[in-house]
Design a protein around this motif. Structure first.
Motif, short mmCIF file in Angstrom:
data_model
loop_
_atom_site.label_atom_id
_atom_site.label_comp_id
_atom_site.label_asym_id
_atom_site.label_seq_id
_atom_site.Cartn_x
_atom_site.Cartn_y
_atom_site.Cartn_z
N GLU A 102 -6.35 1.76 5.89
CA GLU A 102 -6.24 0.45 5.24
C GLU A 102 -5.79 0.59 3.79
OE1 GLU A 102 -9.57 -2.06 7.81
OE2 GLU A 102 -10.19 -0.86 6.07
N HIS A 103 -6.34 1.57 3.09
CA HIS A 103 -5.92 1.80 1.71
C HIS A 103 -4.44 2.16 1.64
CE1 HIS A 103 -9.17 1.40 -1.16
NE2 HIS A 103 -10.01 2.01 -0.34
N LEU A 104 -4.00 3.04 2.52
CA LEU A 104 -2.61 3.48 2.51
C LEU A 104 -1.65 2.34 2.84
CD1 LEU A 104 -3.10 6.93 4.29
CD2 LEU A 104 -2.45 6.59 1.88
N ARG A 105 -1.99 1.55 3.86
CA ARG A 105 -1.12 0.43 4.23
C ARG A 105 -1.05 -0.61 3.12
NH1 ARG A 105 -3.49 0.96 9.51
NH2 ARG A 105 -4.96 -0.72 9.02
N GLU A 106 -2.19 -0.90 2.51
CA GLU A 106 -2.21 -1.88 1.43
C GLU A 106 -1.34 -1.43 0.26
OE1 GLU A 106 -5.70 -4.28 -0.83
OE2 GLU A 106 -5.65 -2.11 -1.20
N ARG A 107 -1.48 -0.15 -0.13
CA ARG A 107 -0.70 0.34 -1.26
C ARG A 107 0.80 0.36 -0.96
NH1 ARG A 107 -2.19 3.07 -5.82
NH2 ARG A 107 -4.11 1.89 -5.45
N ALA A 108 1.15 0.74 0.27
CA ALA A 108 2.57 0.74 0.65
C ALA A 108 3.14 -0.68 0.65
CB ALA A 108 2.74 1.39 2.02
N LEU A 109 2.34 -1.64 1.11
CA LEU A 109 2.78 -3.03 1.12
C LEU A 109 2.98 -3.55 -0.30
CD1 LEU A 109 3.35 -5.71 2.58
CD2 LEU A 109 0.88 -6.17 2.53
N LEU A 110 2.04 -3.25 -1.18
CA LEU A 110 2.16 -3.69 -2.58
C LEU A 110 3.36 -3.05 -3.25
CD1 LEU A 110 -1.59 -3.59 -3.67
CD2 LEU A 110 -0.19 -5.62 -3.31
N GLN A 111 3.60 -1.79 -2.94
CA GLN A 111 4.75 -1.11 -3.52
C GLN A 111 6.06 -1.74 -3.05
OE1 GLN A 111 5.20 1.10 -5.83
NE2 GLN A 111 7.41 1.23 -5.49
N ARG A 112 6.11 -2.05 -1.77
CA ARG A 112 7.33 -2.65 -1.23
C ARG A 112 7.58 -4.03 -1.82
NH1 ARG A 112 6.61 -3.21 4.71
NH2 ARG A 112 5.91 -5.34 4.28
N ARG A 113 6.49 -4.80 -1.99
CA ARG A 113 6.65 -6.18 -2.43
C ARG A 113 6.89 -6.29 -3.93
NH1 ARG A 113 2.99 -10.61 0.30
NH2 ARG A 113 4.37 -9.86 1.94
N TYR A 114 6.20 -5.45 -4.71
CA TYR A 114 6.27 -5.61 -6.16
C TYR A 114 6.97 -4.46 -6.88
CZ TYR A 114 2.82 -9.20 -5.18
OH TYR A 114 2.16 -10.29 -4.68
N ALA A 172 -3.00 10.35 -3.76
CA ALA A 172 -1.95 9.98 -2.81
C ALA A 172 -1.55 8.52 -3.00
CB ALA A 172 -2.43 10.22 -1.38
N LEU A 173 -2.52 7.64 -3.15
CA LEU A 173 -2.22 6.22 -3.35
C LEU A 173 -1.39 6.01 -4.61
CD1 LEU A 173 -5.71 4.69 -2.44
CD2 LEU A 173 -3.63 4.60 -1.07
N ALA A 174 -1.73 6.73 -5.67
CA ALA A 174 -0.99 6.59 -6.92
C ALA A 174 0.44 7.10 -6.77
CB ALA A 174 -1.70 7.36 -8.04
N LEU A 175 0.63 8.15 -5.98
CA LEU A 175 1.95 8.76 -5.85
C LEU A 175 2.89 7.97 -4.94
CD1 LEU A 175 1.04 12.56 -5.61
CD2 LEU A 175 1.87 11.28 -7.60
N ILE A 176 2.36 7.05 -4.16
CA ILE A 176 3.21 6.25 -3.27
C ILE A 176 4.31 5.53 -4.04
CG2 ILE A 176 3.22 4.15 -1.84
CD1 ILE A 176 0.67 5.15 -0.52
N GLY A 177 3.98 5.11 -5.26
CA GLY A 177 4.97 4.39 -6.07
C GLY A 177 5.93 5.28 -6.82
N GLY A 178 5.82 6.60 -6.68
CA GLY A 178 6.72 7.50 -7.38
C GLY A 178 6.64 7.39 -8.89
#
Length: 276
Positions: A102-114, A172-178
């Protein structure tokens, strides 16, 4: 995920004052992109305030700094866009009721949207899903976290993670946004000696991959550019010079931080400056 290019960090006479005194003062530092910078000091010495000031989350009272060429405090919003927070109590924390997935999906969604472009949002759904999964996989690999090894794999709740596993998930969550800079608070809190060594090896690896790392700790590792906030045995709160070791790619420069507050200094600074 594109390989992030680290942000250089420089500061001159940087200070932040709260109602009860200075959280830190007189900070001078110069760190190259991809450096590992350890902010060392006891709890309550202003180290978290320093971390948040250098990532554009708290407004300094005096002096100036630059992160990736963006000047603080003038460009705080721009600095926040190139920095990512790992675990920072009260600011960026894992939800204990959420699962890893859930944490990973949420962070990926936020990254994609914003965090992505309009063109990326208009791509076919299957392509967007594949891109998000690639980002997640790359970030997990960089953080050294394999969900398959957890008690319930990706369905493991955060409350059931060991301290080091939670740290890896936060990274990992922080690094999703590069990000160009990763900030981590309480790096060595509640870790055994072996776990502490693993945590620093993780952060060294992230820095070696090109992302600048700022890490708050009670004891800095060898080879890191070290900024020391005030200690009980140092009534003047003077910092110490960075080590001569240049193995992490940092310049052999001095970093000092005058942290003159006691236990409530960090909270006081939050109260006065707020969080952006």
């Amino acid at each position: 995920m594109d390989s992030p290019h680290g942000a250089a960090v420089t500061a001159g006479n940087l200070g932040l004052k709260g109602p009860r005194g200075w959280a830190f003062r007189g900070l001078d530092v110069e760190a190259r992109p991809g450096s590992l910078v350890a902010i060392e000091g006891p709890s309550g010495s202003g180290r978290t305030c320093l971390l948040l000031a250098l990532t554009g989350r708290m407004r300094p009272t005096e002096g100036h700094a630059e992160v990736g060429g963006l000047r603080l405090p003038r460009k705080m919003a721009a600095v926040r866009r190139v920095c990512a927070l790992g675990p920072v109590p009260g600011v960026s924390e894992l939800d204990p009721a959420f699962t890893v997935a859930e944490h990973l999906r949420e962070r990926a969604l936020l990254q994609r949207r914003y965090g992505g472009s309009l063109r990326a949002l208009l791509r076919p759904r299957a392509e967007r899903i594949a891109t998000a999964q690639e980002r997640i996989d790359t970030a997990l690999a960089a953080a050294g976290l394999d969900p398959a090894t957890l008690p319930k794999a990706e369905r493991t709740s955060v409350r059931d993670l060991e301290r080091l596993e939670a740290l890896r998930l936060s990274v990992a969550l922080a690094l999703i946004g590069g990000p160009r800079l990763l900030a981590v608070d309480d790096t060595d809190l509640k870790l055994s000696d072996s776990e502490r060594a693993e945590a620093w090896e993780l952060l060294r690896s992230v820095a070696a991959g090109g992302t600048t790392v700022l890490a708050v700790c009670s004891q800095a590792p060898e080879g890191a550019l070290t900024l020391r906030t005030g200690t009980e045995n140092d009534t003047n709160g003077n910092g110490v010079k960075s080590p001569a070791d240049d193995t992490d790619g940092t310049k052999d420069t001095a970093g000092t931080a005058d942290g003159t507050t006691t236990g409530k200094g960090t909270a006081d600074a939050f109260a006065e400056t707020g969080r952006a």
